[in-house]
Scaffold this active site. Sequence first.
Site, PDB file in Angstrom:
ATOM      1  N   CYS A 272      38.647  36.388  43.478  1.00  0.00           N
ATOM      2  CA  CYS A 272      38.041  35.554  42.428  1.00  0.00           C
ATOM      3  C   CYS A 272      38.660  35.818  41.063  1.00  0.00           C
ATOM      4  CB  CYS A 272      36.540  35.842  42.340  1.00  0.00           C
ATOM      5  SG  CYS A 272      35.673  35.638  43.862  1.00  0.00           S
TER       6      CYS A 272
HETATM    7  N1  SAJ Z   1      36.787  45.463  37.555  1.00  0.00           N
HETATM    8  C1  SAJ Z   1      37.146  46.309  36.511  1.00  0.00           C
HETATM    9  N2  SAJ Z   1      36.244  46.554  35.532  1.00  0.00           N
HETATM   10  C2  SAJ Z   1      34.990  45.999  35.540  1.00  0.00           C
HETATM   11  C3  SAJ Z   1      34.646  45.140  36.611  1.00  0.00           C
HETATM   12  C4  SAJ Z   1      35.549  44.895  37.605  1.00  0.00           C
HETATM   13  O1  SAJ Z   1      38.270  46.825  36.478  1.00  0.00           O
HETATM   14  O2  SAJ Z   1      34.208  46.269  34.628  1.00  0.00           O
HETATM   15  C5  SAJ Z   1      37.771  45.171  38.593  1.00  0.00           C
HETATM   16  C6  SAJ Z   1      37.293  45.578  39.974  1.00  0.00           C
HETATM   17  O3  SAJ Z   1      37.703  46.907  40.266  1.00  0.00           O
HETATM   18  C7  SAJ Z   1      38.010  44.567  40.874  1.00  0.00           C
HETATM   19  C8  SAJ Z   1      38.117  43.328  39.999  1.00  0.00           C
HETATM   20  O4  SAJ Z   1      37.936  43.760  38.645  1.00  0.00           O
HETATM   21  O5  SAJ Z   1      39.307  45.009  41.202  1.00  0.00           O
HETATM   22  C9  SAJ Z   1      37.071  42.280  40.323  1.00  0.00           C
HETATM   23  O6  SAJ Z   1      35.852  42.950  40.333  1.00  0.00           O
HETATM   24  P1  SAJ Z   1      34.421  42.142  40.368  1.00  0.00           P
HETATM   25  O7  SAJ Z   1      33.372  43.149  40.094  1.00  0.00           O
HETATM   26  O8  SAJ Z   1      34.490  40.959  39.496  1.00  0.00           O
HETATM   27  O9  SAJ Z   1      34.273  41.764  41.884  1.00  0.00           O
HETATM   28  P2  SAJ Z   1      34.679  40.449  42.652  1.00  0.00           P
HETATM   29  O10 SAJ Z   1      36.105  40.088  42.524  1.00  0.00           O
HETATM   30  O11 SAJ Z   1      34.133  40.634  44.020  1.00  0.00           O
HETATM   31  O12 SAJ Z   1      33.885  39.317  41.890  1.00  0.00           O
HETATM   32  C10 SAJ Z   1      32.781  38.743  42.477  1.00  0.00           C
HETATM   33  C11 SAJ Z   1      32.582  37.456  41.742  1.00  0.00           C
HETATM   34  N3  SAJ Z   1      31.659  36.658  42.472  1.00  0.00           N
HETATM   35  C12 SAJ Z   1      31.965  35.359  42.669  1.00  0.00           C
HETATM   36  O13 SAJ Z   1      32.968  34.840  42.224  1.00  0.00           O
HETATM   37  C13 SAJ Z   1      30.993  34.579  43.438  1.00  0.00           C
HETATM   38  C14 SAJ Z   1      32.055  37.715  40.348  1.00  0.00           C
HETATM   39  O14 SAJ Z   1      31.650  36.487  39.734  1.00  0.00           O
HETATM   40  C15 SAJ Z   1      30.876  38.644  40.393  1.00  0.00           C
HETATM   41  O15 SAJ Z   1      30.405  38.871  39.079  1.00  0.00           O
HETATM   42  C16 SAJ Z   1      31.332  39.951  41.010  1.00  0.00           C
HETATM   43  O16 SAJ Z   1      31.686  39.645  42.369  1.00  0.00           O
HETATM   44  C17 SAJ Z   1      30.228  41.003  40.983  1.00  0.00           C
HETATM   45  O17 SAJ Z   1      29.496  41.045  39.967  1.00  0.00           O
HETATM   46  O18 SAJ Z   1      30.184  41.796  41.919  1.00  0.00           O
END
Ligand code: SAJ
Length: 462
Positions: A272
């Site tokens: 995403c």
């Molecule tokens: N990450 C960071 N710092 C942060 C948050 C995330 O480096 O503060 C990195 C994570 O390690 C990862 C990437 O960013 O590599 C994405 O992380 P994510 O927490 O956004 O997880 P995703 O990719 O699974 O995003 C999904 C998304 N859900 C949908 O698109 C339906 C996102 O909108 C959600 O907010 C997220 O999950 C969630 O909150 O878990």
Amino acid sequence: MKDQLLARIEDRSAVISVVGLGYVGLPLSLEFARAGFHVIGYDVSQRVVDALNSGVSHIQDVSDAMLAELVDSGHFEATTDEGRLVEADAISIAVPTPLSKTRDPDMSYVHSAVEAVARNSHKGLLIVLESTTYPGTTREIMLPKLEECGLVAGEDVFLAFSPERVDPGNAIWHTKNTPKVVGGLTPACTETATALYQSCIDTVVPVSCTETAELVKLLENTFRAVNIGLVNEMAIVCDLLGVDVWEVIDAAATKPFGFMKFTPGPGIGGHCIPLDPHYLAWKMRTLNYKTRFIDLASEINSKMPDLVAEKVARALNDDQKSVNGSHILVLGVAYKKNIDDMRESPALDVIRLLEERGATVEFHDPFVASFREGSEVRHGIELTDDALRAADAVVIVTDHDGVDYQQVVDQASLVVDTRNMVQATHQSRARVVSLAGPPAQRGVAPVGTRAAADRPAAVQHA
Ligand code: SAJ
């Protein structure tokens, strides 16, 4: 047409189809089935379809028991026969929308799905696109295909967009209890799509048109990408100033309003966040507008693996070692904590960059035993004292909970910590180098560290 469809949704006699039975389509299918509809799941993979029809789920959030119950009751069946779509009164499309090698939208899956649906369309059909895509897709791609069949949107057929908000592995938020945004091409399209999702999802949020619904999703994930880019830049700033970036963020997070905590890391992965914003950037380029926040966030986030590799090189150098010829153990390769998903994982970039400098790299990940890279399969190793002692550097890339970080600092000689999971303790053997913080000394907690109580239980100050 609309009233007939609304009545069939109301009495559950409507037949629902879901195109694409992945981490979005399968949970959605089962929610429709649970609501009492007969659901025909369509997928191009015969392996997936056969497994589903035998009650075996390939999706982490869908248990075999849950699936088998709905298969046995006849509420759910899977098929690779697109001709079955003609039986549907409503169809949700949940197929992948990846980026091409040139970081442009790859709409091939959407095109295939929409063409299959159009070939089997009929009057009274509702079609909802769920795949994350650029604003305008529903109107520019889906509508013409249906009009070619002589169908008028809003009268003969109803078209809408409803962004998927599935967060695989999330124990709290899942398909049924996550609010669902729905935007139709016409009010009748919005009304029918809203009625469909209200049958099985707790909260449905109608919006005025498909472009609004398409942009809602892109704003949600661009918001995350930009804020992650901001804290990654703050990490670069703190590293240059010798300040613990996590302490800065934790202290800022005490502000009860007007701040939202994000944490720096080795880069961003997943299906995403690294991709979705580029759908918007691409669309705006066609309108001669440069989405600078998206481009800058992407530039910073995609540079983080290089920064990690440089940090490792400098840390080895402080031990009078070169990266070339060093043995490096990477802890965690999944793209985020406590899952096994490797898509776009920054760990792959970190490993590649270290190997390009001549290091021998192995990995340990409690959720990933092995992964395929091109034609090669890479196998993880057990996290043993010997493995930790044999490494010239241990690099924490994914902050899984299931790792004994005390063992890591007790056995390793050098730990490069990109997720703020460990702190050197007096009795530990390791010198710990943070992604962004004050210079590390062996066995001494850096000045200005976070309160011990905040640390993972495994690693407390002496
Ligand atoms: N990450 C960071 N710092 C942060 C948050 C995330 O480096 O503060 C990195 C994570 O390690 C990862 C990437 O960013 O590599 C994405 O992380 P994510 O927490 O956004 O997880 P995703 O990719 O699974 O995003 C999904 C998304 N859900 C949908 O698109 C339906 C996102 O909108 C959600 O907010 C997220 O999950 C969630 O909150 O878990």
